[in-house]
Design a protein around this motif. Structure first.
Motif, PDB file in Angstrom:
ATOM      1  N   SER A 125       0.858  -1.188   0.000  1.00  0.00           N
ATOM      2  CA  SER A 125       0.000   0.000   0.000  1.00  0.00           C
ATOM      3  C   SER A 125       0.895   1.240   0.000  1.00  0.00           C
ATOM      4  CB  SER A 125      -0.874   0.003   1.259  1.00  0.00           C
ATOM      5  OG  SER A 125      -1.516   1.264   1.408  1.00  0.00           O
ATOM      6  N   PHE A 126       0.363   2.328  -0.559  1.00  0.00           N
ATOM      7  CA  PHE A 126       1.060   3.618  -0.467  1.00  0.00           C
ATOM      8  C   PHE A 126       0.364   4.530   0.534  1.00  0.00           C
ATOM      9  CE2 PHE A 126       2.776   2.114  -4.490  1.00  0.00           C
ATOM     10  CZ  PHE A 126       4.096   2.522  -4.400  1.00  0.00           C
ATOM     11  N   ARG A 127      -0.502   3.965   1.378  1.00  0.00           N
ATOM     12  CA  ARG A 127      -1.191   4.770   2.392  1.00  0.00           C
ATOM     13  C   ARG A 127      -0.703   4.300   3.767  1.00  0.00           C
ATOM     14  NH1 ARG A 127      -6.307   4.492   2.895  1.00  0.00           N
ATOM     15  NH2 ARG A 127      -6.636   6.710   3.218  1.00  0.00           N
ATOM     16  N   ASP A 128      -0.131   5.227   4.516  1.00  0.00           N
ATOM     17  CA  ASP A 128       0.506   4.845   5.791  1.00  0.00           C
ATOM     18  C   ASP A 128      -0.488   4.229   6.783  1.00  0.00           C
ATOM     19  OD1 ASP A 128       2.916   5.610   4.799  1.00  0.00           O
ATOM     20  OD2 ASP A 128       2.964   7.567   5.803  1.00  0.00           O
ATOM     21  N   THR A 129      -1.722   4.746   6.771  1.00  0.00           N
ATOM     22  CA  THR A 129      -2.731   4.169   7.693  1.00  0.00           C
ATOM     23  C   THR A 129      -2.913   2.685   7.389  1.00  0.00           C
ATOM     24  OG1 THR A 129      -3.892   6.190   7.129  1.00  0.00           O
ATOM     25  CG2 THR A 129      -5.005   4.692   8.646  1.00  0.00           C
ATOM     26  N   ASN A 177      -3.899   4.127  -4.414  1.00  0.00           N
ATOM     27  CA  ASN A 177      -2.716   3.266  -4.341  1.00  0.00           C
ATOM     28  C   ASN A 177      -2.238   2.859  -5.734  1.00  0.00           C
ATOM     29  OD1 ASN A 177      -2.138   2.997  -1.601  1.00  0.00           O
ATOM     30  ND2 ASN A 177      -3.731   1.451  -1.301  1.00  0.00           N
ATOM     31  N   VAL A 178      -3.210   2.538  -6.581  1.00  0.00           N
ATOM     32  CA  VAL A 178      -2.848   2.130  -7.951  1.00  0.00           C
ATOM     33  C   VAL A 178      -2.159   3.300  -8.657  1.00  0.00           C
ATOM     34  CG1 VAL A 178      -3.769   1.367 -10.188  1.00  0.00           C
ATOM     35  CG2 VAL A 178      -4.724   0.450  -8.051  1.00  0.00           C
ATOM     36  N   ASP A 179      -2.710   4.502  -8.494  1.00  0.00           N
ATOM     37  CA  ASP A 179      -2.101   5.682  -9.128  1.00  0.00           C
ATOM     38  C   ASP A 179      -0.691   5.923  -8.580  1.00  0.00           C
ATOM     39  OD1 ASP A 179      -4.345   6.077 -10.627  1.00  0.00           O
ATOM     40  OD2 ASP A 179      -5.223   7.578  -9.295  1.00  0.00           O
ATOM     41  N   ALA A 180      -0.533   5.738  -7.270  1.00  0.00           N
ATOM     42  CA  ALA A 180       0.793   5.948  -6.667  1.00  0.00           C
ATOM     43  C   ALA A 180       1.789   4.919  -7.205  1.00  0.00           C
ATOM     44  CB  ALA A 180       0.696   5.842  -5.152  1.00  0.00           C
ATOM     45  N   ALA A 181       1.312   3.706  -7.406  1.00  0.00           N
ATOM     46  CA  ALA A 181       2.196   2.666  -7.954  1.00  0.00           C
ATOM     47  C   ALA A 181       2.606   3.018  -9.378  1.00  0.00           C
ATOM     48  CB  ALA A 181       1.497   1.306  -7.913  1.00  0.00           C
TER      49      ALA A 181
END
Ligand code: SF4
Length: 379
Positions: A125-129, A177-181
Protein backbone atom coordinates in the motif's frame (compact mmCIF):
# COMPACT_ATOMS: atom_id res chain seq x y z
CA UNK A 1 14.11 -24.71 -19.17
CA UNK A 2 13.91 -25.13 -15.43
CA UNK A 3 13.20 -22.53 -12.79
CA UNK A 4 15.08 -22.57 -9.49
CA UNK A 5 13.12 -21.37 -6.46
CA UNK A 6 15.01 -20.59 -3.23
CA UNK A 7 13.04 -20.07 -0.05
CA UNK A 8 14.42 -17.56 2.47
CA UNK A 9 12.15 -17.83 5.51
CA UNK A 10 13.37 -14.95 7.71
CA UNK A 11 11.49 -11.74 8.54
CA UNK A 12 12.29 -8.79 10.82
CA UNK A 13 8.75 -8.92 12.23
CA UNK A 14 5.76 -11.10 11.49
CA UNK A 15 2.94 -9.24 9.73
CA UNK A 16 -0.50 -9.74 11.24
CA UNK A 17 -2.03 -11.24 8.08
CA UNK A 18 0.85 -13.49 7.01
CA UNK A 19 0.24 -17.10 6.13
CA UNK A 20 3.64 -17.87 4.57
CA UNK A 21 6.31 -20.25 5.82
CA UNK A 22 8.55 -17.81 7.74
CA UNK A 23 10.12 -17.11 11.13
CA UNK A 24 11.80 -14.27 12.96
CA UNK A 25 15.26 -13.26 11.79
CA UNK A 26 18.16 -14.71 13.76
CA UNK A 27 21.65 -13.98 12.39
CA UNK A 28 23.18 -17.28 13.55
CA UNK A 29 20.26 -19.37 12.29
CA UNK A 30 20.33 -17.51 8.97
CA UNK A 31 24.06 -18.27 8.49
CA UNK A 32 23.45 -21.97 9.13
CA UNK A 33 20.41 -21.92 6.86
CA UNK A 34 22.41 -20.45 3.97
CA UNK A 35 25.05 -23.19 4.44
CA UNK A 36 22.29 -25.81 4.34
CA UNK A 37 20.66 -24.27 1.27
CA UNK A 38 23.96 -24.36 -0.60
CA UNK A 39 24.38 -28.04 0.33
CA UNK A 40 20.89 -28.87 -0.95
CA UNK A 41 21.68 -27.17 -4.26
CA UNK A 42 25.04 -28.98 -4.46
CA UNK A 43 23.27 -32.30 -3.87
CA UNK A 44 21.05 -31.60 -6.86
CA UNK A 45 24.20 -30.82 -8.82
CA UNK A 46 25.88 -34.05 -7.75
CA UNK A 47 23.61 -35.81 -10.23
CA UNK A 48 25.53 -33.82 -12.82
CA UNK A 49 28.93 -35.17 -11.76
CA UNK A 50 27.46 -38.70 -11.79
CA UNK A 51 26.96 -38.36 -15.51
CA UNK A 52 23.27 -37.52 -15.81
CA UNK A 53 22.29 -34.88 -18.33
CA UNK A 54 22.86 -31.37 -17.02
CA UNK A 55 19.56 -29.59 -16.56
CA UNK A 56 19.30 -26.10 -17.99
CA UNK A 57 17.68 -23.30 -16.01
CA UNK A 58 16.79 -19.77 -17.02
CA UNK A 59 15.29 -18.37 -13.82
CA UNK A 60 16.41 -18.10 -10.21
CA UNK A 61 13.87 -16.76 -7.72
CA UNK A 62 14.57 -15.80 -4.09
CA UNK A 63 11.19 -15.86 -2.34
CA UNK A 64 10.23 -15.62 1.28
CA UNK A 65 10.01 -14.54 3.96
CA UNK A 66 12.23 -11.58 3.30
CA UNK A 67 15.16 -12.54 1.05
CA UNK A 68 16.50 -8.97 1.23
CA UNK A 69 17.59 -9.77 4.81
CA UNK A 70 20.39 -11.87 3.31
CA UNK A 71 23.79 -10.28 2.91
CA UNK A 72 24.60 -9.66 -0.76
CA UNK A 73 27.62 -11.99 -0.34
CA UNK A 74 25.22 -14.77 0.75
CA UNK A 75 22.99 -14.10 -2.26
CA UNK A 76 26.07 -14.27 -4.51
CA UNK A 77 27.15 -17.55 -2.92
CA UNK A 78 23.71 -19.12 -3.49
CA UNK A 79 23.62 -17.93 -7.12
CA UNK A 80 27.11 -19.39 -7.65
CA UNK A 81 25.92 -22.73 -6.22
CA UNK A 82 23.01 -22.68 -8.69
CA UNK A 83 25.38 -21.97 -11.56
CA UNK A 84 27.65 -24.85 -10.49
CA UNK A 85 24.79 -27.31 -10.16
CA UNK A 86 22.78 -26.34 -13.24
CA UNK A 87 23.43 -25.00 -16.67
CA UNK A 88 22.08 -21.52 -15.89
CA UNK A 89 21.72 -19.40 -19.01
CA UNK A 90 23.74 -16.21 -19.24
CA UNK A 91 20.62 -14.07 -19.50
CA UNK A 92 18.76 -15.84 -16.69
CA UNK A 93 16.14 -13.83 -14.82
CA UNK A 94 17.36 -13.61 -11.21
CA UNK A 95 14.64 -12.20 -8.95
CA UNK A 96 14.88 -11.28 -5.27
CA UNK A 97 11.86 -10.35 -3.17
CA UNK A 98 12.67 -7.30 -1.07
CA UNK A 99 10.94 -5.35 1.65
CA UNK A 100 11.45 -1.58 1.33
CA UNK A 101 12.77 -1.12 4.89
CA UNK A 102 15.48 -3.74 4.44
CA UNK A 103 17.38 -2.11 1.57
CA UNK A 104 19.55 0.96 1.08
CA UNK A 105 21.63 2.22 -1.86
CA UNK A 106 24.75 0.30 -0.79
CA UNK A 107 22.92 -2.98 -0.35
CA UNK A 108 21.02 -2.61 -3.62
CA UNK A 109 24.22 -1.95 -5.55
CA UNK A 110 25.82 -5.00 -3.93
CA UNK A 111 22.82 -7.18 -4.77
CA UNK A 112 23.03 -6.05 -8.39
CA UNK A 113 26.75 -6.94 -8.42
CA UNK A 114 25.95 -10.31 -6.87
CA UNK A 115 23.88 -11.16 -9.96
CA UNK A 116 20.32 -10.17 -9.03
CA UNK A 117 18.71 -8.48 -12.03
CA UNK A 118 15.06 -8.26 -10.97
CA UNK A 119 13.57 -6.99 -7.70
CA UNK A 120 10.09 -7.62 -6.40
CA UNK A 121 9.18 -5.12 -3.70
CA UNK A 122 6.52 -5.99 -1.13
CA UNK A 123 4.94 -2.52 -1.01
CA UNK A 124 1.29 -3.57 -0.40
CA UNK A 125 0.00 0.00 0.00
CA UNK A 126 1.06 3.62 -0.47
CA UNK A 127 -1.19 4.77 2.39
CA UNK A 128 0.51 4.85 5.79
CA UNK A 129 -2.73 4.17 7.69
CA UNK A 130 -3.20 0.96 5.72
CA UNK A 131 0.41 -0.10 6.16
CA UNK A 132 0.05 0.33 9.93
CA UNK A 133 -3.15 -1.72 9.94
CA UNK A 134 -1.20 -4.50 8.22
CA UNK A 135 1.64 -4.08 10.78
CA UNK A 136 4.14 -3.52 7.98
CA UNK A 137 7.48 -1.98 8.98
CA UNK A 138 7.81 0.52 6.11
CA UNK A 139 5.86 3.61 5.19
CA UNK A 140 4.96 4.95 1.76
CA UNK A 141 7.94 7.32 1.65
CA UNK A 142 10.33 4.39 2.23
CA UNK A 143 8.64 2.39 -0.51
CA UNK A 144 9.11 5.25 -2.99
CA UNK A 145 12.68 5.74 -1.78
CA UNK A 146 13.51 2.06 -2.26
CA UNK A 147 12.16 2.14 -5.82
CA UNK A 148 14.31 5.16 -6.69
CA UNK A 149 17.39 3.66 -5.05
CA UNK A 150 16.88 0.42 -6.98
CA UNK A 151 16.78 2.30 -10.29
CA UNK A 152 19.94 4.20 -9.32
CA UNK A 153 21.62 0.88 -8.51
CA UNK A 154 20.99 -0.25 -12.09
CA UNK A 155 17.86 -2.41 -11.75
CA UNK A 156 15.93 -2.24 -15.01
CA UNK A 157 13.32 -4.79 -14.04
CA UNK A 158 11.33 -4.01 -10.89
CA UNK A 159 8.02 -5.38 -9.70
CA UNK A 160 5.71 -4.12 -6.94
CA UNK A 161 3.17 -6.09 -4.90
CA UNK A 162 -0.01 -4.28 -3.88
CA UNK A 163 -2.85 -5.63 -1.77
CA UNK A 164 -6.47 -4.59 -2.23
CA UNK A 165 -9.61 -4.98 -0.14
CA UNK A 166 -7.73 -3.97 3.00
CA UNK A 167 -9.60 -3.30 6.26
CA UNK A 168 -11.63 -0.08 5.98
CA UNK A 169 -10.29 0.57 2.46
CA UNK A 170 -12.72 2.32 0.12
CA UNK A 171 -12.62 1.98 -3.66
CA UNK A 172 -11.20 5.50 -4.16
CA UNK A 173 -8.48 4.84 -1.57
CA UNK A 174 -7.49 1.67 -3.34
CA UNK A 175 -7.36 3.48 -6.67
CA UNK A 176 -5.10 6.13 -5.13
CA UNK A 177 -2.72 3.27 -4.34
CA UNK A 178 -2.85 2.13 -7.95
CA UNK A 179 -2.10 5.68 -9.13
CA UNK A 180 0.79 5.95 -6.67
CA UNK A 181 2.20 2.67 -7.95
CA UNK A 182 1.93 3.82 -11.57
CA UNK A 183 3.75 7.04 -10.61
CA UNK A 184 6.69 4.88 -9.40
CA UNK A 185 6.88 3.41 -12.92
CA UNK A 186 7.54 -0.25 -12.06
CA UNK A 187 7.96 -2.77 -14.90
CA UNK A 188 5.57 -5.25 -13.35
CA UNK A 189 2.83 -5.27 -10.70
CA UNK A 190 1.12 -8.03 -8.76
CA UNK A 191 -2.27 -7.21 -7.22
CA UNK A 192 -3.68 -9.47 -4.54
CA UNK A 193 -6.93 -9.48 -2.63
CA UNK A 194 -6.29 -9.59 1.11
CA UNK A 195 -7.35 -12.92 2.52
CA UNK A 196 -7.97 -12.86 6.27
CA UNK A 197 -7.09 -16.32 7.55
CA UNK A 198 -9.06 -17.66 10.52
CA UNK A 199 -6.04 -17.74 12.84
CA UNK A 200 -4.42 -14.51 11.61
CA UNK A 201 -3.81 -11.87 14.33
CA UNK A 202 -5.31 -9.40 11.85
CA UNK A 203 -8.68 -11.06 12.38
CA UNK A 204 -8.50 -10.16 16.09
CA UNK A 205 -7.19 -6.67 15.29
CA UNK A 206 -10.17 -6.15 13.00
CA UNK A 207 -12.64 -7.35 15.60
CA UNK A 208 -11.11 -5.14 18.33
CA UNK A 209 -10.95 -2.02 16.16
CA UNK A 210 -14.26 -2.81 14.38
CA UNK A 211 -12.58 -2.66 10.99
CA UNK A 212 -14.37 -4.34 8.12
CA UNK A 213 -13.71 -5.06 4.47
CA UNK A 214 -15.77 -3.35 1.79
CA UNK A 215 -18.73 -5.32 0.29
CA UNK A 216 -17.94 -7.94 -2.37
CA UNK A 217 -19.27 -5.68 -5.14
CA UNK A 218 -16.74 -3.01 -4.14
CA UNK A 219 -13.96 -5.60 -4.19
CA UNK A 220 -14.99 -6.49 -7.74
CA UNK A 221 -14.95 -2.81 -8.70
CA UNK A 222 -11.49 -2.42 -7.13
CA UNK A 223 -10.14 -5.26 -9.23
CA UNK A 224 -11.73 -4.38 -12.56
CA UNK A 225 -11.08 -0.64 -12.30
CA UNK A 226 -7.45 -1.16 -11.30
CA UNK A 227 -6.87 -3.39 -14.31
CA UNK A 228 -8.42 -0.78 -16.61
CA UNK A 229 -6.33 2.00 -15.08
CA UNK A 230 -3.14 -0.04 -15.41
CA UNK A 231 -3.92 -0.85 -19.03
CA UNK A 232 -4.44 2.84 -19.75
CA UNK A 233 -0.97 3.43 -18.24
CA UNK A 234 0.70 0.96 -20.62
CA UNK A 235 0.59 -2.27 -18.62
CA UNK A 236 -0.76 -5.52 -20.05
CA UNK A 237 -2.59 -7.93 -17.82
CA UNK A 238 -1.23 -11.42 -18.50
CA UNK A 239 -2.46 -13.36 -15.48
CA UNK A 240 -5.32 -13.01 -12.98
CA UNK A 241 -3.17 -11.04 -10.52
CA UNK A 242 -0.31 -9.79 -12.68
CA UNK A 243 0.34 -7.00 -15.17
CA UNK A 244 3.56 -6.02 -16.90
CA UNK A 245 4.99 -3.65 -19.42
CA UNK A 246 5.56 -5.42 -22.77
CA UNK A 247 8.27 -8.06 -22.41
CA UNK A 248 8.42 -7.75 -18.61
CA UNK A 249 6.24 -10.68 -17.55
CA UNK A 250 7.74 -12.74 -14.75
CA UNK A 251 9.59 -15.48 -16.60
CA UNK A 252 9.84 -17.52 -13.40
CA UNK A 253 6.19 -17.32 -12.37
CA UNK A 254 5.09 -18.15 -15.92
CA UNK A 255 6.59 -21.61 -15.34
CA UNK A 256 3.95 -22.22 -12.67
CA UNK A 257 1.14 -21.26 -15.03
CA UNK A 258 2.38 -22.87 -18.25
CA UNK A 259 2.88 -26.42 -17.02
CA UNK A 260 6.61 -25.82 -16.55
CA UNK A 261 9.20 -27.43 -14.27
CA UNK A 262 11.10 -26.05 -11.31
CA UNK A 263 13.22 -27.13 -8.37
CA UNK A 264 12.30 -25.78 -4.94
CA UNK A 265 15.18 -25.37 -2.47
CA UNK A 266 14.89 -24.46 1.20
CA UNK A 267 12.38 -25.18 3.96
CA UNK A 268 8.82 -25.75 2.80
CA UNK A 269 9.78 -25.27 -0.87
CA UNK A 270 7.78 -27.11 -3.54
CA UNK A 271 9.18 -28.42 -6.81
CA UNK A 272 7.75 -30.11 -9.90
CA UNK A 273 10.08 -32.09 -12.15
CA UNK A 274 9.13 -34.78 -14.69
CA UNK A 275 5.61 -35.06 -13.27
CA UNK A 276 6.92 -35.56 -9.72
CA UNK A 277 5.88 -33.04 -7.10
CA UNK A 278 8.11 -32.57 -4.06
CA UNK A 279 7.76 -30.63 -0.84
CA UNK A 280 10.55 -29.99 1.64
CA UNK A 281 10.20 -30.11 5.42
CA UNK A 282 8.71 -26.83 6.61
CA UNK A 283 10.58 -26.03 9.81
CA UNK A 284 13.80 -24.02 9.53
CA UNK A 285 15.63 -26.04 12.21
CA UNK A 286 14.26 -29.36 10.90
CA UNK A 287 15.49 -28.48 7.43
CA UNK A 288 18.99 -27.63 8.66
CA UNK A 289 19.06 -30.83 10.77
CA UNK A 290 18.20 -32.99 7.75
CA UNK A 291 21.02 -31.44 5.74
CA UNK A 292 23.56 -31.77 8.60
CA UNK A 293 22.64 -35.45 9.09
CA UNK A 294 22.90 -36.14 5.36
CA UNK A 295 19.21 -37.01 5.16
CA UNK A 296 16.72 -36.11 2.43
CA UNK A 297 14.94 -32.81 3.04
CA UNK A 298 11.79 -33.81 1.17
CA UNK A 299 8.78 -34.56 3.36
CA UNK A 300 6.56 -35.41 0.43
CA UNK A 301 7.38 -36.87 -2.99
CA UNK A 302 4.46 -37.72 -5.22
CA UNK A 303 4.27 -38.81 -8.83
CA UNK A 304 1.17 -37.16 -10.26
CA UNK A 305 -1.07 -39.43 -12.28
CA UNK A 306 -2.24 -38.44 -15.76
CA UNK A 307 -5.55 -37.00 -14.51
CA UNK A 308 -3.85 -34.89 -11.87
CA UNK A 309 -1.30 -33.52 -14.35
CA UNK A 310 -4.06 -32.63 -16.76
CA UNK A 311 -6.18 -31.02 -14.01
CA UNK A 312 -3.18 -29.04 -12.86
CA UNK A 313 -2.32 -27.83 -16.37
CA UNK A 314 -5.92 -26.70 -16.94
CA UNK A 315 -6.24 -25.13 -13.49
CA UNK A 316 -3.08 -23.06 -13.82
CA UNK A 317 -3.33 -22.35 -17.56
CA UNK A 318 -6.72 -20.77 -17.12
CA UNK A 319 -5.14 -18.16 -14.84
CA UNK A 320 -3.48 -16.67 -17.92
CA UNK A 321 -5.29 -13.96 -19.87
CA UNK A 322 -4.48 -15.80 -23.11
CA UNK A 323 -6.12 -18.87 -21.55
CA UNK A 324 -5.72 -22.47 -22.61
CA UNK A 325 -4.58 -23.63 -26.01
CA UNK A 326 -6.89 -26.61 -26.39
CA UNK A 327 -4.82 -28.13 -29.21
CA UNK A 328 -1.64 -27.96 -27.12
CA UNK A 329 -3.45 -29.67 -24.23
CA UNK A 330 -4.71 -32.36 -26.59
CA UNK A 331 -1.22 -32.94 -28.00
CA UNK A 332 0.37 -33.16 -24.56
CA UNK A 333 -2.30 -35.11 -22.66
CA UNK A 334 -4.32 -36.75 -25.42
CA UNK A 335 -7.52 -35.22 -24.07
CA UNK A 336 -10.11 -33.14 -25.89
CA UNK A 337 -10.92 -30.65 -23.14
CA UNK A 338 -14.18 -29.64 -24.71
CA UNK A 339 -15.40 -33.23 -25.07
CA UNK A 340 -14.40 -34.06 -21.49
CA UNK A 341 -15.59 -30.93 -19.67
CA UNK A 342 -17.77 -29.09 -22.23
CA UNK A 343 -21.10 -29.91 -20.55
CA UNK A 344 -19.92 -28.41 -17.24
CA UNK A 345 -18.17 -25.43 -18.86
CA UNK A 346 -21.16 -24.43 -21.03
CA UNK A 347 -22.93 -22.60 -18.19
CA UNK A 348 -19.82 -20.46 -17.57
CA UNK A 349 -19.71 -19.55 -21.26
CA UNK A 350 -23.37 -18.57 -21.20
CA UNK A 351 -22.84 -16.48 -18.05
CA UNK A 352 -19.94 -14.57 -19.66
CA UNK A 353 -17.41 -15.98 -17.22
CA UNK A 354 -15.54 -17.84 -19.96
CA UNK A 355 -14.92 -17.00 -23.58
CA UNK A 356 -13.96 -19.36 -26.36
CA UNK A 357 -12.04 -18.12 -29.41
CA UNK A 358 -11.58 -21.02 -31.80
CA UNK A 359 -9.33 -23.43 -29.96
CA UNK A 360 -8.61 -21.11 -27.02
CA UNK A 361 -10.53 -21.05 -23.78
CA UNK A 362 -10.06 -18.13 -21.38
CA UNK A 363 -11.68 -16.34 -18.48
CA UNK A 364 -13.25 -12.97 -19.20
CA UNK A 365 -12.02 -10.14 -16.97
CA UNK A 366 -15.10 -10.20 -14.77
CA UNK A 367 -14.89 -14.00 -14.92
CA UNK A 368 -11.48 -13.81 -13.28
CA UNK A 369 -13.25 -12.93 -10.05
CA UNK A 370 -15.02 -16.30 -10.27
CA UNK A 371 -11.96 -18.27 -11.35
CA UNK A 372 -12.09 -20.60 -8.36
CA UNK A 373 -15.60 -21.72 -9.25
CA UNK A 374 -14.63 -22.50 -12.84
CA UNK A 375 -11.49 -24.34 -11.77
CA UNK A 376 -13.42 -26.76 -9.56
CA UNK A 377 -14.54 -28.33 -12.84
CA UNK A 378 -10.97 -29.55 -13.40
CA UNK A 379 -9.94 -30.74 -9.94
S1 SF4 B 1 7.26 -9.70 5.34
FE1 SF4 B 1 6.03 -11.09 4.06
S2 SF4 B 1 6.65 -13.16 4.67
FE2 SF4 B 1 7.38 -11.74 6.26
S3 SF4 B 1 5.79 -11.78 7.83
FE3 SF4 B 1 5.34 -10.04 6.46
S4 SF4 B 1 3.95 -10.90 4.88
FE4 SF4 B 1 4.91 -12.62 5.96
Amino acid sequence: MLGLYLHIPFCSAICNYCNFNRGLFDADLKARYVDALVVEIERAGRVRSEGAAVRSADTIYFGGGTPSLLEPSEVGRIIAACRDAFDVSGDAEVTLEANPESVDPRKLAALRNAGVNRLSFGVQSFRDTELRRLSRLHDAARARGAMGEARNAGFENISLDLMMWLPEQRVDEWLSNVDAAIACDPDHLSLYLLEVYPNAPLKDDMARARWSQAPDDDAATMYVTAMERLEAAGYEQYEISNVAKPGRQSRHNLKYWTDGEWFGFGCGAHGTIDGVRTKNVSGIADYIDCIVRGQAVTSDVRRMDADERLGDALFTGLRLVEGLDLDAVQNRYGVDVWRKYGAELARFLEAGVLRRDGRRLALTRSGMLLANEVMTVFV
